[in-house]
Design a protein around this motif. Structure first.
Motif: not given
Length: 133
Positions: A107-118, A120-124
């Motif tokens: 679950h923590e890994e999933k949250i970390a992945l979500y945060e990285r994706m967000l 990267e989306k903001d950077e894009m």
């Protein structure tokens, strides 16, 4: 006999593992790059140091990973480590895994992945806004 490391193939492996398309890598490298040029780059055995540095920064992996990754060695290590005998001496360790802790970890890994994706989306989005202006 020492087998040479194919740096272009390694770039392709890491790019694919990260889910990055050739077009995206070309875009990140700059105007001089295209999907076709990335394809040709990935076919080259040896790549210039400056290009390796740029690609490693974009993929967020060390240059050394591209320069030194040897798939055949990795397969040998895995095949020699993970076989039936590898678990005989460690069979008790398998049963010491707490499923609740593993679930929490996932679950923590999933949250970390979500945060990285967000992020990267903001950077894009910021890049796209700069391109529009």
């Amino acid at each position: 006999m020492q087998q040479k490391i194919h740096q272009g193939r390694n770039i392709k492996r890491f790019r694919e593992m990260l889910g990055i398309k050739q077009e995206m890598l070309a875009h990140e490298l700059g105007e001089d790059w295209s999907q076709k040029k990335i394809s040709l780059l990935e076919q080259r055995e040896i790549i210039e140091e400056d290009i390796l540095k740029q690609v490693s920064e974009i993929l967020r992996i060390p240059v050394e990973a591209i320069q030194n990754f040897d798939e055949e060695q990795a397969v040998n290590v895995i095949s020699n480590t993970f076989n039936k005998e590898a678990f005989i001496g460690n069979s008790g360790a398998i049963f010491n895994i707490d499923p609740i802790e593993k679930l929490i970890q996932l679950h923590e890994e999933k949250i970390a992945l979500y945060e990285r994706m967000l992020k990267e989306k903001d950077e894009m989005m910021a890049r796209l806004e700069r391109l529009i202006k």
